[in-house]
Scaffold this active site. Structure first.
Site, PDB file in Angstrom:
ATOM      1  N   TRP A  22     -51.590  61.214 -21.085  1.00  0.00           N
ATOM      2  CA  TRP A  22     -52.506  61.950 -21.985  1.00  0.00           C
ATOM      3  C   TRP A  22     -51.768  62.891 -22.931  1.00  0.00           C
ATOM      4  O   TRP A  22     -50.879  63.630 -22.513  1.00  0.00           O
ATOM      5  CB  TRP A  22     -53.476  62.781 -21.128  1.00  0.00           C
ATOM      6  CG  TRP A  22     -54.299  63.738 -21.925  1.00  0.00           C
ATOM      7  CD1 TRP A  22     -53.931  64.998 -22.325  1.00  0.00           C
ATOM      8  CD2 TRP A  22     -55.609  63.524 -22.444  1.00  0.00           C
ATOM      9  NE1 TRP A  22     -54.946  65.573 -23.058  1.00  0.00           N
ATOM     10  CE2 TRP A  22     -55.988  64.681 -23.142  1.00  0.00           C
ATOM     11  CE3 TRP A  22     -56.522  62.450 -22.389  1.00  0.00           C
ATOM     12  CZ2 TRP A  22     -57.227  64.815 -23.775  1.00  0.00           C
ATOM     13  CZ3 TRP A  22     -57.756  62.585 -23.009  1.00  0.00           C
ATOM     14  CH2 TRP A  22     -58.091  63.759 -23.692  1.00  0.00           C
ATOM     15  N   MET A  23     -52.156  62.891 -24.194  1.00  0.00           N
ATOM     16  CA  MET A  23     -51.713  63.940 -25.121  1.00  0.00           C
ATOM     17  C   MET A  23     -52.893  64.384 -25.973  1.00  0.00           C
ATOM     18  O   MET A  23     -53.810  63.619 -26.239  1.00  0.00           O
ATOM     19  CB  MET A  23     -50.568  63.465 -26.027  1.00  0.00           C
ATOM     20  CG  MET A  23     -50.897  62.284 -26.906  1.00  0.00           C
ATOM     21  SD  MET A  23     -49.707  62.073 -28.256  1.00  0.00           S
ATOM     22  CE  MET A  23     -50.371  63.236 -29.446  1.00  0.00           C
ATOM     23  N   ASN A  24     -52.849  65.667 -26.399  1.00  0.00           N
ATOM     24  CA  ASN A  24     -53.839  66.117 -27.383  1.00  0.00           C
ATOM     25  C   ASN A  24     -53.189  67.033 -28.417  1.00  0.00           C
ATOM     26  O   ASN A  24     -52.206  66.609 -29.043  1.00  0.00           O
ATOM     27  CB  ASN A  24     -55.132  66.640 -26.737  1.00  0.00           C
ATOM     28  CG  ASN A  24     -54.997  67.754 -25.731  1.00  0.00           C
ATOM     29  OD1 ASN A  24     -54.282  67.637 -24.755  1.00  0.00           O
ATOM     30  ND2 ASN A  24     -55.685  68.855 -25.942  1.00  0.00           N
ATOM     31  N   ASP A  25     -53.657  68.224 -28.647  1.00  0.00           N
ATOM     32  CA  ASP A  25     -53.326  69.022 -29.846  1.00  0.00           C
ATOM     33  C   ASP A  25     -51.835  69.141 -30.184  1.00  0.00           C
ATOM     34  O   ASP A  25     -51.006  69.361 -29.287  1.00  0.00           O
ATOM     35  CB  ASP A  25     -53.790  70.481 -29.670  1.00  0.00           C
ATOM     36  CG  ASP A  25     -55.138  70.619 -29.038  1.00  0.00           C
ATOM     37  OD1 ASP A  25     -55.846  69.627 -28.905  1.00  0.00           O
ATOM     38  OD2 ASP A  25     -55.480  71.753 -28.652  1.00  0.00           O
ATOM     39  N   GLN A  41     -49.898  69.175 -26.631  1.00  0.00           N
ATOM     40  CA  GLN A  41     -50.562  69.265 -25.337  1.00  0.00           C
ATOM     41  C   GLN A  41     -50.373  67.925 -24.613  1.00  0.00           C
ATOM     42  O   GLN A  41     -50.690  66.855 -25.163  1.00  0.00           O
ATOM     43  CB  GLN A  41     -52.054  69.551 -25.551  1.00  0.00           C
ATOM     44  CG  GLN A  41     -52.323  70.905 -26.193  1.00  0.00           C
ATOM     45  CD  GLN A  41     -52.259  72.024 -25.185  1.00  0.00           C
ATOM     46  OE1 GLN A  41     -53.189  72.239 -24.416  1.00  0.00           O
ATOM     47  NE2 GLN A  41     -51.144  72.745 -25.162  1.00  0.00           N
ATOM     48  N   SER A  86     -53.047  75.495 -25.982  1.00  0.00           N
ATOM     49  CA  SER A  86     -52.497  75.464 -27.347  1.00  0.00           C
ATOM     50  C   SER A  86     -51.970  76.795 -27.845  1.00  0.00           C
ATOM     51  O   SER A  86     -52.419  77.864 -27.436  1.00  0.00           O
ATOM     52  CB  SER A  86     -53.556  74.940 -28.314  1.00  0.00           C
ATOM     53  OG  SER A  86     -53.619  73.546 -28.164  1.00  0.00           O
ATOM     54  N   ARG A 144     -59.248  81.605 -26.975  1.00  0.00           N
ATOM     55  CA  ARG A 144     -57.986  80.866 -26.793  1.00  0.00           C
ATOM     56  C   ARG A 144     -57.444  80.374 -28.136  1.00  0.00           C
ATOM     57  O   ARG A 144     -58.156  80.342 -29.125  1.00  0.00           O
ATOM     58  CB  ARG A 144     -58.179  79.679 -25.858  1.00  0.00           C
ATOM     59  CG  ARG A 144     -59.191  78.668 -26.346  1.00  0.00           C
ATOM     60  CD  ARG A 144     -59.211  77.423 -25.460  1.00  0.00           C
ATOM     61  NE  ARG A 144     -60.320  76.563 -25.781  1.00  0.00           N
ATOM     62  CZ  ARG A 144     -61.510  76.642 -25.215  1.00  0.00           C
ATOM     63  NH1 ARG A 144     -61.753  77.543 -24.289  1.00  0.00           N
ATOM     64  NH2 ARG A 144     -62.479  75.812 -25.578  1.00  0.00           N
ATOM     65  N   ASP A 145     -56.193  79.982 -28.118  1.00  0.00           N
ATOM     66  CA  ASP A 145     -55.468  79.343 -29.234  1.00  0.00           C
ATOM     67  C   ASP A 145     -55.035  80.403 -30.257  1.00  0.00           C
ATOM     68  O   ASP A 145     -55.772  81.337 -30.518  1.00  0.00           O
ATOM     69  CB  ASP A 145     -56.284  78.228 -29.896  1.00  0.00           C
ATOM     70  CG  ASP A 145     -56.823  77.240 -28.879  1.00  0.00           C
ATOM     71  OD1 ASP A 145     -56.214  77.126 -27.805  1.00  0.00           O
ATOM     72  OD2 ASP A 145     -57.863  76.614 -29.150  1.00  0.00           O
TER      73      ASP A 145
HETATM   74  N1  DQQ Z   1     -57.134  71.939 -26.515  1.00  0.00           N
HETATM   75  C1  DQQ Z   1     -56.404  72.911 -25.772  1.00  0.00           C
HETATM   76  C2  DQQ Z   1     -57.075  74.213 -26.003  1.00  0.00           C
HETATM   77  C3  DQQ Z   1     -57.779  73.981 -27.282  1.00  0.00           C
HETATM   78  C4  DQQ Z   1     -58.236  72.562 -27.188  1.00  0.00           C
HETATM   79  C5  DQQ Z   1     -56.358  72.477 -24.332  1.00  0.00           C
HETATM   80  C6  DQQ Z   1     -58.538  71.916 -28.501  1.00  0.00           C
HETATM   81  O1  DQQ Z   1     -56.171  75.288 -26.050  1.00  0.00           O
HETATM   82  O2  DQQ Z   1     -58.834  74.885 -27.484  1.00  0.00           O
HETATM   83  O3  DQQ Z   1     -55.647  71.263 -24.214  1.00  0.00           O
HETATM   84  O4  DQQ Z   1     -58.472  70.532 -28.445  1.00  0.00           O
END
Ligand code: DQQ
Length: 468
Positions: A22-25, A41, A86, A144-145
């Site tokens: 898995w990957m995201n931001d 991420q 993030s 967050r972020d």
């Molecule tokens: N993804 C992160 C959070 C953010 C969200 C968690 C946005 O910090 O708010 O993986 O896709």
């Protein structure tokens, strides 16, 4: 490419991907000693979201990436024990410093980490978290972020949030040392007309004479931009809109490079269910790098980075044809292509490019424009386009003498469409067939001029040695 992914027809070839799982931001984007660093991420042990780490990759040319060791790992018993969420990276007098959200039991708090070996290994600050009260006394939804910048002699930070009863918000903080932070005020919030209860991943930067704020709004998972004037730590919004029409493009972050360009990446999420993702063994891709600039009317200009031209292989070219009925260009195959098509829409009700995966038109993806709306759909050719088949769409109005320019990047299950440098739609399409059966420029009920059509086969950014 990892052996197990070699025959996966849906895995992109020229978009950045994690080695597996898995990957995201995108996170912590920076150009450091000439190299582009992309953190992201990452859940290294499963293709589903879980305990998030920071993956890390580096590039010399914005196109080819080398995976580096994981940068941040959740520390058991600490404020980030359930995930390093993030954040961003700043240069604090030569010390690369990450500001990220430590996640514990679904509560996120701001944390710091520094590197003393050129961004390879990271030491977490022992006093984490650096802010313990979420939302500075406001009645908030979440917190967050991070987007951090230096202004005069102080550090400023935006944290994504939402104010109950009001909507998404980007909260402004100030610090002298990145450790002690004082809440100032919401720099921007849902009152300014955008829906969404919570704004994730705020990104704030100067662009031309203006400032731009980008947020990813929940619950609808839509990215928005605000363009306006920033003065005395207040932001007056003048223009706003959707950044990419699609919910598949999310949580973008940007950086300024040594050419002075504002480069943005976003997470391209999947469009399939958990069972299919588990079977595939991977999830998520990074968008292509997009260059943001301001147009003369101070609206947003978005173009794919020109460095992507280096991936172009065999080219097909045609120009000045009248398109009255669909005519399949049959000798184009594969599923990794760049297509540039310029149309004078003329009298037709609709025009565009169809990408069939079967010659009978039973499986295809179509990019169509009807004079006001640009859309991607997956309707079989003999079906009248309907909402049912529309994957994504957005409004696009052309000026009096303006031609329609479709710039399409197809990379297996990912499609990114840029229209006239100002409308973007990202889609996912999981074809049954492994490769396309040709390209079909079309016009419906009238004549359209195809000024120029170029199609390039795109090379993979990975070599067989990449542990990918
Ligand atoms: N993804 C992160 C959070 C953010 C969200 C968690 C946005 O910090 O708010 O993986 O896709």
């Amino acid at each position: 490419m990892q052996e197990r992914f070699v025959n996966d027809p849906h895995r992109p070839h020229y978009h950045f991907l994690s080695p597996a799982n898995w990957m995201n931001d995108p996170n912590g984007l920076v150009q450091w000693k000439g190299q582009y660093h992309l953190f992201y991420q990452y859940h290294p042990y499963s293709p589903l979201f879980g305990k998030i780490h920071w993956g890390h990759a580096v590039s010399q040319d914005l196109v080819h990436w080398t995976h580096l060791p994981i940068a941040l790992t959740p520390t058991p018993g600490s404020v980030d024990e359930d995930g390093c969420w993030s954040g961003c990276l700043v240069d604090n007098n030569g010390i690369p410093t990450i500001i990220y959200s430590g996640n514990r039991k679904d509560i996120q708090l701001p944390c710091i980490a520094t590197s003393h070996d050129n961004l390879i290994t990271w030491e977490k600050y022992e006093g984490n978290p650096v802010i313990t009260t979420r939302g500075g006394g406001l009645d908030i939804v979440d917190f967050r972020d991070h987007c951090v910048w230096k202004e005069d002699d102080a550090w400023y930070q935006l944290i994504g949030s939402g104010i109950k009863g009001e909507g998404g918000a980007a909260l402004l903080y100030r610090s002298d040392d990145l450790i002690h932070w004082r809440f100032m005020h919401p720099l921007c919030s849902g009152r300014q007309g955008t829906s969404g209860e919570m704004w994730e991943c705020p990104d704030f930067f100067p662009l031309g004479e203006k400032h731009v704020l980008i947020v990813s709004a929940l619950p609808e998972a839509q990215t928005y931009y605000f363009i306006g004037t920033y003065q005395n730590h207040r932001f007056t919004v003048e223009i706003q809109g959707k950044l990419d029409a699609s919910k598949h493009f999310y949580a973008p972050q940007s950086m300024k490079d040594d050419k002075g360009r504002r480069i943005q990446w976003g997470w391209i999420r999947e469009g399939r269910d958990e069972q299919q993702i588990e079977a595939a063994g991977w999830a998520g891709a990074m968008s292509l790098p997009r260059i943001l600039s301001l147009r003369s009317d101070t609206t947003l200009n978005i173009q794919p980075a020109p460095e992507l031209h280096t991936l172009r292989g065999a080219q097909y070219h045609q120009e000045n044809e009248t398109v009255a009925a669909p005519a399949l260009i049959e000798d184009i195959r594969g599923a990794a292509l760049e297509i540039s098509a310029e149309f004078v829409p003329g009298t037709s009700q609709q025009c565009g490019i169809s990408i069939p995966y079967a010659t009978d038109g039973s499986e295809q993806i179509t990019i169509r424009y009807n004079g006001t709306t640009l859309m991607i759909d997956n309707a079989p050719w003999d079906v009248t386009p309907s909402m049912e088949h529309t994957i994504e769409k957005c409004t696009l109005h052309l000026g009096a003498d303006e031609t329609l320019h479709l710039h399409i990047y197809l990379d297996h299950s990912v499609i990114e469409v840029f229209a006239n440098d100002r409308a973007c739609i990202t889609g996912r399409f999981y074809a049954i067939h492994d490769e396309i059966a040709g390209i079909l420029p079309f016009a419906l009920n009238g004549n359209t001029q195809l000024v120029a059509l170029d199609i390039w086969e795109m090379r993979s950014i990975w070599t067989s040695q990449d542990s990918h």
